[in-house]
Scaffold this motif. Sequence first.
Motif, PDB file in Angstrom:
ATOM      1  N   ASP A   1       0.854  -1.186   0.000  1.00 62.69           N
ATOM      2  CA  ASP A   1       0.000   0.000   0.000  1.00 62.69           C
ATOM      3  C   ASP A   1       0.892   1.238   0.000  1.00 62.69           C
ATOM      4  O   ASP A   1       2.116   1.130  -0.098  1.00 62.69           O
ATOM      5  CB  ASP A   1      -0.959  -0.010   1.198  1.00 62.69           C
ATOM      6  CG  ASP A   1      -0.253  -0.205   2.529  1.00 62.69           C
ATOM      7  OD1 ASP A   1       0.980   0.058   2.590  1.00 62.69           O
ATOM      8  OD2 ASP A   1      -0.908  -0.617   3.502  1.00 62.69           O
ATOM      9  N   VAL A   2       0.289   2.408   0.113  1.00 57.59           N
ATOM     10  CA  VAL A   2       1.059   3.649   0.032  1.00 57.59           C
ATOM     11  C   VAL A   2       2.098   3.731   1.147  1.00 57.59           C
ATOM     12  O   VAL A   2       3.241   4.137   0.929  1.00 57.59           O
ATOM     13  CB  VAL A   2       0.106   4.858   0.089  1.00 57.59           C
ATOM     14  CG1 VAL A   2       0.908   6.162   0.139  1.00 57.59           C
ATOM     15  CG2 VAL A   2      -0.834   4.858  -1.118  1.00 57.59           C
ATOM     16  N   GLN A   3       1.689   3.356   2.353  1.00 55.56           N
ATOM     17  CA  GLN A   3       2.606   3.442   3.480  1.00 55.56           C
ATOM     18  C   GLN A   3       3.807   2.509   3.316  1.00 55.56           C
ATOM     19  O   GLN A   3       4.963   2.888   3.574  1.00 55.56           O
ATOM     20  CB  GLN A   3       1.882   3.102   4.790  1.00 55.56           C
ATOM     21  CG  GLN A   3       0.851   4.127   5.227  1.00 55.56           C
ATOM     22  CD  GLN A   3      -0.439   4.033   4.394  1.00 55.56           C
ATOM     23  OE1 GLN A   3      -0.703   3.027   3.724  1.00 55.56           O
ATOM     24  NE2 GLN A   3      -1.236   5.113   4.448  1.00 55.56           N
ATOM     25  N   LYS A   4       3.542   1.277   2.868  1.00 57.94           N
ATOM     26  CA  LYS A   4       4.630   0.307   2.711  1.00 57.94           C
ATOM     27  C   LYS A   4       5.580   0.730   1.583  1.00 57.94           C
ATOM     28  O   LYS A   4       6.801   0.583   1.693  1.00 57.94           O
ATOM     29  CB  LYS A   4       4.041  -1.074   2.432  1.00 57.94           C
ATOM     30  CG  LYS A   4       5.069  -2.197   2.443  1.00 57.94           C
ATOM     31  CD  LYS A   4       4.377  -3.546   2.309  1.00 57.94           C
ATOM     32  CE  LYS A   4       5.401  -4.672   2.329  1.00 57.94           C
ATOM     33  NZ  LYS A   4       4.760  -6.004   2.219  1.00 57.94           N
ATOM     34  N   LEU A   5       5.006   1.285   0.524  1.00 58.16           N
ATOM     35  CA  LEU A   5       5.838   1.759  -0.579  1.00 58.16           C
ATOM     36  C   LEU A   5       6.690   2.956  -0.146  1.00 58.16           C
ATOM     37  O   LEU A   5       7.830   3.110  -0.596  1.00 58.16           O
ATOM     38  CB  LEU A   5       4.973   2.160  -1.772  1.00 58.16           C
ATOM     39  CG  LEU A   5       4.461   1.015  -2.655  1.00 58.16           C
ATOM     40  CD1 LEU A   5       3.597   1.567  -3.766  1.00 58.16           C
ATOM     41  CD2 LEU A   5       5.618   0.210  -3.234  1.00 58.16           C
ATOM     42  N   GLY A   6       6.126   3.810   0.720  1.00 60.96           N
ATOM     43  CA  GLY A   6       6.881   4.947   1.212  1.00 60.96           C
ATOM     44  C   GLY A   6       8.128   4.521   1.959  1.00 60.96           C
ATOM     45  O   GLY A   6       9.184   5.153   1.838  1.00 60.96           O
ATOM     46  N   LYS A   7       8.027   3.430   2.694  1.00 61.40           N
ATOM     47  CA  LYS A   7       9.190   2.931   3.424  1.00 61.40           C
ATOM     48  C   LYS A   7      10.226   2.342   2.464  1.00 61.40           C
ATOM     49  O   LYS A   7      11.427   2.487   2.669  1.00 61.40           O
ATOM     50  CB  LYS A   7       8.757   1.885   4.447  1.00 61.40           C
ATOM     51  CG  LYS A   7       7.865   2.435   5.548  1.00 61.40           C
ATOM     52  CD  LYS A   7       7.421   1.329   6.487  1.00 61.40           C
ATOM     53  CE  LYS A   7       6.495   1.873   7.571  1.00 61.40           C
ATOM     54  NZ  LYS A   7       6.019   0.792   8.487  1.00 61.40           N
ATOM     55  N   LEU A   8       9.726   1.661   1.411  1.00 65.54           N
ATOM     56  CA  LEU A   8      10.653   1.063   0.445  1.00 65.54           C
ATOM     57  C   LEU A   8      11.410   2.124  -0.335  1.00 65.54           C
ATOM     58  O   LEU A   8      12.605   2.003  -0.576  1.00 65.54           O
ATOM     59  CB  LEU A   8       9.885   0.158  -0.528  1.00 65.54           C
ATOM     60  CG  LEU A   8       9.285  -1.131   0.047  1.00 65.54           C
ATOM     61  CD1 LEU A   8       8.543  -1.886  -1.047  1.00 65.54           C
ATOM     62  CD2 LEU A   8      10.362  -2.015   0.666  1.00 65.54           C
ATOM     63  N   SER A   9      10.715   3.181  -0.745  1.00 63.69           N
ATOM     64  CA  SER A   9      11.338   4.193  -1.590  1.00 63.69           C
ATOM     65  C   SER A   9      12.415   4.978  -0.862  1.00 63.69           C
ATOM     66  O   SER A   9      13.267   5.606  -1.491  1.00 63.69           O
ATOM     67  CB  SER A   9      10.273   5.153  -2.118  1.00 63.69           C
ATOM     68  OG  SER A   9       9.630   5.826  -1.042  1.00 63.69           O
ATOM     69  N   ASN A  10      12.388   4.935   0.454  1.00 66.81           N
ATOM     70  CA  ASN A  10      13.420   5.634   1.220  1.00 66.81           C
ATOM     71  C   ASN A  10      14.726   4.844   1.261  1.00 66.81           C
ATOM     72  O   ASN A  10      15.756   5.381   1.671  1.00 66.81           O
ATOM     73  CB  ASN A  10      12.936   5.888   2.657  1.00 66.81           C
ATOM     74  CG  ASN A  10      11.815   6.911   2.696  1.00 66.81           C
ATOM     75  OD1 ASN A  10      11.726   7.792   1.833  1.00 66.81           O
ATOM     76  ND2 ASN A  10      10.942   6.795   3.690  1.00 66.81           N
ATOM     77  N   ASP A  11      14.685   3.591   0.882  1.00 67.55           N
ATOM     78  CA  ASP A  11      15.872   2.722   0.924  1.00 67.55           C
ATOM     79  C   ASP A  11      16.484   2.588  -0.475  1.00 67.55           C
ATOM     80  O   ASP A  11      16.554   1.494  -1.040  1.00 67.55           O
ATOM     81  CB  ASP A  11      15.507   1.342   1.479  1.00 67.55           C
ATOM     82  CG  ASP A  11      14.959   1.410   2.892  1.00 67.55           C
ATOM     83  OD1 ASP A  11      15.369   2.326   3.619  1.00 67.55           O
ATOM     84  OD2 ASP A  11      14.132   0.563   3.244  1.00 67.55           O
TER      85      ASP A  11
END
Length: 280
Positions: free
Chosen positions: A92-102
Amino acid sequence: MDSRAISAALLFNFLLFSAASAFNITKLLSQFPDFTNFNDLLTQTKLADQINSRETITVLALDNGAISSLSGKPVDVVKRILSVHVILDYYDVQKLGKLSNDNTTVLTTLFQASGAATNQQGFIKVKSINEGEAAFGSAVKRAPTYSKLVKSVASQPYNISVLQITSPIQVPGIDSKATNSTPPPPSPASSSPVESPKEAPAPSAETPSKADAPAAETPKAVADAPSSSPPTAEADSPKAADSDADAAAPGPSDASGASSGGRFVGGAVVMAVMSSFLAL
C-alpha cells in the motif's frame, strides 16, 4: 454526496464483499469509471483470472488517459506489459513509502511468474525521486524510472491493493517477445542443415562408383593392351624368324670349320701333285 463519500461507500462495499468471498479485480475496478479501459484489457488478456487466483497481490492501475498509449498493440504484447504492473505481494502507500526511502528496491511481478521473462524483465524497481515521491521502472539495466505513484485506489490488507500510477512501466524488449514461450517452426533454411546428415551418404554412394571406375577402366586398359601388344608381338615375331633362320644357317663356328676343312683338302691335293713330280 461528494466524490469522497461515494468512494468510501464503494470501498466499504468492496471490503464487505471480499470478506465473504475471494476478491475480484474486475468487479472492483468496475466501480471506478476512470479505469474502465484498464479493466477491459485485464479481461481481454485473461490477466483478471490470474489476479483473482492469487491470495496476495498489488495492481498498478492506469487510468483511461494513461492506458491509451497501449492502444493498437497486439493483445499478447499488452498482456505482457500489463503483467509487469501486477506485483506478487501486498504493497500500500505506506509500505511503498518505506521502500522508496531505501534507495532502490526490486519487486517480483506476474510476468516473471509466466516464465517468459528474460534479462530481469519480470522485475520492477521502486525508488524515491523528487523529494520522496515513489517511482517505478523496469529492473532491466538502464531502463527509465519515471512512472510515479499517484494514489491508492482500493486496498484490502493484506490480500489486494490497487495503486494508480502516472504511465505504463517501460520494459526494454518486451514488445518483441511475441513468440518467446512458443518456439517458431523450423524454416527451410534451418531444416537444410538437419537434412545434411541424410545427404552425407551421397559421397559414400559415389565411392562405389569411384571404386567401380577403375574396374570399368580395367577392361579398357586390357582392351588397350592388345593394341600395344601387337608391336611387341611383331617385334617378337622377327626374333622368332631370326631364331629359325639362325637354326638353319651355320653359325660363325660352323663357317670357320668349313673353311678350315676346305683348306685341308686343298693342301692334300697340292701334296699329291708334288709327290707325283718327285717320283718322276
